[in-house]
Design a protein around this motif. Structure first.
Motif, mmCIF file in Angstrom:
data_model
loop_
_atom_site.group_PDB
_atom_site.id
_atom_site.type_symbol
_atom_site.label_atom_id
_atom_site.label_comp_id
_atom_site.label_asym_id
_atom_site.label_seq_id
_atom_site.Cartn_x
_atom_site.Cartn_y
_atom_site.Cartn_z
ATOM 1 N N TYR A 218 0.834 -1.205 0.000
ATOM 2 C CA TYR A 218 0.000 0.000 0.000
ATOM 3 C C TYR A 218 0.869 1.255 0.000
ATOM 4 O O TYR A 218 1.823 1.348 0.780
ATOM 5 N N PRO A 219 0.505 2.245 -0.840
ATOM 6 C CA PRO A 219 1.208 3.528 -0.748
ATOM 7 C C PRO A 219 0.795 4.248 0.539
ATOM 8 O O PRO A 219 -0.187 3.852 1.181
ATOM 9 N N VAL A 220 1.521 5.281 0.866
ATOM 10 C CA VAL A 220 1.281 5.978 2.134
ATOM 11 C C VAL A 220 0.952 7.447 1.873
ATOM 12 O O VAL A 220 1.622 8.113 1.076
ATOM 13 N N LEU A 221 -0.092 7.917 2.532
ATOM 14 C CA LEU A 221 -0.432 9.347 2.522
ATOM 15 C C LEU A 221 0.006 9.896 3.877
ATOM 16 O O LEU A 221 -0.582 9.558 4.901
ATOM 17 N N TYR A 222 1.048 10.709 3.866
ATOM 18 C CA TYR A 222 1.594 11.241 5.119
ATOM 19 C C TYR A 222 1.081 12.663 5.321
ATOM 20 O O TYR A 222 1.296 13.535 4.475
ATOM 21 N N LYS A 223 0.430 12.904 6.456
ATOM 22 C CA LYS A 223 -0.057 14.261 6.733
ATOM 23 C C LYS A 223 0.933 14.983 7.640
ATOM 24 O O LYS A 223 1.318 14.452 8.684
ATOM 25 N N ARG A 224 1.344 16.160 7.239
ATOM 26 C CA ARG A 224 2.383 16.865 7.979
ATOM 27 C C ARG A 224 1.991 17.060 9.439
ATOM 28 O O ARG A 224 0.815 17.213 9.760
ATOM 29 N N GLY A 225 2.973 17.064 10.298
ATOM 30 C CA GLY A 225 2.708 17.294 11.715
ATOM 31 C C GLY A 225 2.185 18.700 11.921
ATOM 32 O O GLY A 225 2.708 19.653 11.343
ATOM 33 N N CYS A 251 1.010 15.293 2.419
ATOM 34 C CA CYS A 251 -0.212 16.096 2.500
ATOM 35 C C CYS A 251 -0.073 17.279 3.463
ATOM 36 O O CYS A 251 0.281 17.101 4.626
ATOM 37 N N LEU A 252 -0.370 18.468 2.930
ATOM 38 C CA LEU A 252 -0.426 19.664 3.772
ATOM 39 C C LEU A 252 -1.848 19.797 4.289
ATOM 40 O O LEU A 252 -2.809 19.630 3.528
ATOM 41 N N ARG A 253 -2.007 20.096 5.588
ATOM 42 C CA ARG A 253 -3.347 20.132 6.181
ATOM 43 C C ARG A 253 -3.467 21.270 7.200
ATOM 44 O O ARG A 253 -4.336 21.269 8.053
ATOM 45 N N GLY A 254 -2.548 22.243 7.076
ATOM 46 C CA GLY A 254 -2.588 23.371 8.010
ATOM 47 C C GLY A 254 -1.812 23.054 9.271
ATOM 48 O O GLY A 254 -1.564 21.888 9.587
ATOM 49 N N VAL A 255 -1.407 24.118 9.975
ATOM 50 C CA VAL A 255 -0.661 23.943 11.233
ATOM 51 C C VAL A 255 -1.420 24.621 12.363
ATOM 52 O O VAL A 255 -2.184 25.564 12.145
ATOM 53 N N VAL A 267 -3.614 27.829 7.271
ATOM 54 C CA VAL A 267 -3.446 27.135 5.988
ATOM 55 C C VAL A 267 -2.002 27.318 5.498
ATOM 56 O O VAL A 267 -1.472 28.428 5.491
ATOM 57 N N ASP A 268 -1.393 26.210 5.123
ATOM 58 C CA ASP A 268 0.049 26.195 4.809
ATOM 59 C C ASP A 268 0.329 25.801 3.367
ATOM 60 O O ASP A 268 1.361 25.222 3.075
ATOM 61 N N PHE A 269 -0.612 26.133 2.466
ATOM 62 C CA PHE A 269 -0.430 25.643 1.097
ATOM 63 C C PHE A 269 0.658 26.398 0.328
ATOM 64 O O PHE A 269 1.014 26.000 -0.786
#
Ligand code: PEP
Ligand code: MN
Length: 371
Positions: A218-225, A251-255, A267-269
């Motif tokens: 399986y590939p991995v979707l890593y969401k930033r800390g 994956c960027l998901r905001g900090v 939002v950190d895009f």
């Protein structure tokens, strides 16, 4: 040092490169395969003290495309300023790279078979083959809904198969969950595929990262800390890759900071091009968990649409977005879920923004080559 081969280079040439590498003290070669659209690309990475190892002898072997000195700490996920680095991967018939945007819409938390069925049907009716579904939910309070866990997996997978969904992003919070997913997929005849999602709360759970990296199914979707630096999150991806699995989407998901109020996260895009410059990972954005509400600007677009546009115009090639057929009944994050009538609008919006991105990036590339 990385020795990259042309597609379909004979194995003897790869082995000869490895044999030469072993003749240097404290150097160990390790082989990696990257699955491209049509070909598998092989790389041999030289681990250990490679500063004094000359690049020239490696260039003479048949099939060697280039020899790259690794300059950054991201040995495996890094781009190393080398043109022609293979980026992205294919999984279950879906290509993940910078060439197109994949939208993964779906339930933050799986609740009922009806909602899952309606969600997949809505996605399929707009041509989508990718979805998100949360079965294991890491919640702030132990009294909140924790997700249906392994019990829902068989029917989620079967319903996905029924609607032609090929890849589901699904968060795991424990190594055991990867095994549960694998068993449920096997038991149902693999009607769909899963991208293992590591959530922001586990961004530095190194044992979980290593476990996700030790399997290559399986590939991995890593969401930033949410509360660590970008560098720390990129190093976390290196943990996954160093265990053997290079198929990672970042994956960027905001900090987390109150400076992002009234959005759920800041939002950190703006980091999309930064991650693309430094690494070979396709970059995803999660506008739902970044913004956390479906409030609208005076122009009629929700903040979720606006930040989706910001991520896509910056070059993101995947969008992870909460959707619910009846958000008021959702057991998790209903207030940020896209509704069925918004889905086609989002798709059209993403397509337009992407077309604008393709146009400006082509112009920029032409200007660079004309220099
Ligand atoms: C999610 O995508 O369901 C989620 C919990 O996201 P995050 O880990 O980014 O908070
Ligand atoms: Mn959520």
């Amino acid at each position: 040092m990385i020795i990259m081969f042309d597609p379909d280079t004979p194995l003897e040439s790869v082995e000869a490169v490895e044999a030469l590498a072993r003749r240097f003290d404290d150097v160990t070669p390790r082989r990696y395969e990257y699955q491209g659209t049509a070909h598998a690309i092989t790389e041999v990475h030289l681990l250990g003290s490679t500063q004094k190892v000359p690049a020239e002898p490696f260039r003479t072997f048949p099939g060697v495309r280039q020899v790259v000195r690794v300059s950054s700490r991201y040995r495996l996920v890094g781009r190393h300023d080398a043109p022609g680095m293979p980026t992205g991967f294919s999984y279950n018939g879906v290509r993940f790279d910078s060439q197109a945007v994949r939208v993964f819409a779906g339930l933050c938390a799986v609740d009922t078979p009806e909602h899952v069925d309606q969600t997949f049907a809505a996605l399929a009716s707009h041509g989508l083959e990718t979805a998100r579904m949360g079965a294991y939910k890491p919640r702030t309070s132990p009294y909140d809904f924790q997700g249906l866990g392994a019990a829902c997996l068989p029917w989620v997978f079967e319903l996905a198969g029924k609607h032609g969904i090929r890849v589901i992003a699904m968060e795991v919070t424990d190594a055991r969950h990867i095994e549960e997913i694998d068993r449920a997929l096997e038991a149902t005849g693999r009607p769909t595929g899963v991208m293992i999602q590591i959530g922001t709360r586990n961004a530095q759970n190194f044992e979980l990262l290593k476990r996700a990296g030790r399997q290559k199914t399986y590939p991995v979707l890593y969401k930033r800390g949410m509360g660590i630096t970008l560098e720390e999150s990129l190093n976390a991806c290196e943990y996954i890759a160093s265990e053997g699995n290079p198929n990672i989407v970042f994956c960027l998901r905001g900090v987390k900071t109150h400076l992002g109020d009234p959005h759920r996260n800041l939002v950190d895009f703006a980091h999309v091009p930064v991650v693309r410059r430094q690494t070979r990972m396709p970059v995803c954005i999660d506008p739902s968990h970044s913004v956390g509400s479906t409030r609208r600007a005076p122009d009629g677009l929700t903040d979720i649409f606006h930040v989706t546009g910001q991520g896509v115009i910056a070059g993101a090639s995947m969008v992870l977005i909460d959707f619910h057929p009846a958000p008021a009944t959702a057991l998790c994050d209903g207030p940020q879920a896209l509704t069925p009538d918004e889905l086609p609008r989002l798709m059209a919006y993403v397509q337009r923004v992407r077309a604008a991105y393709d146009e400006v990036s082509t112009l920029a590339a032409e200007a660079e080559t004309a220099k």
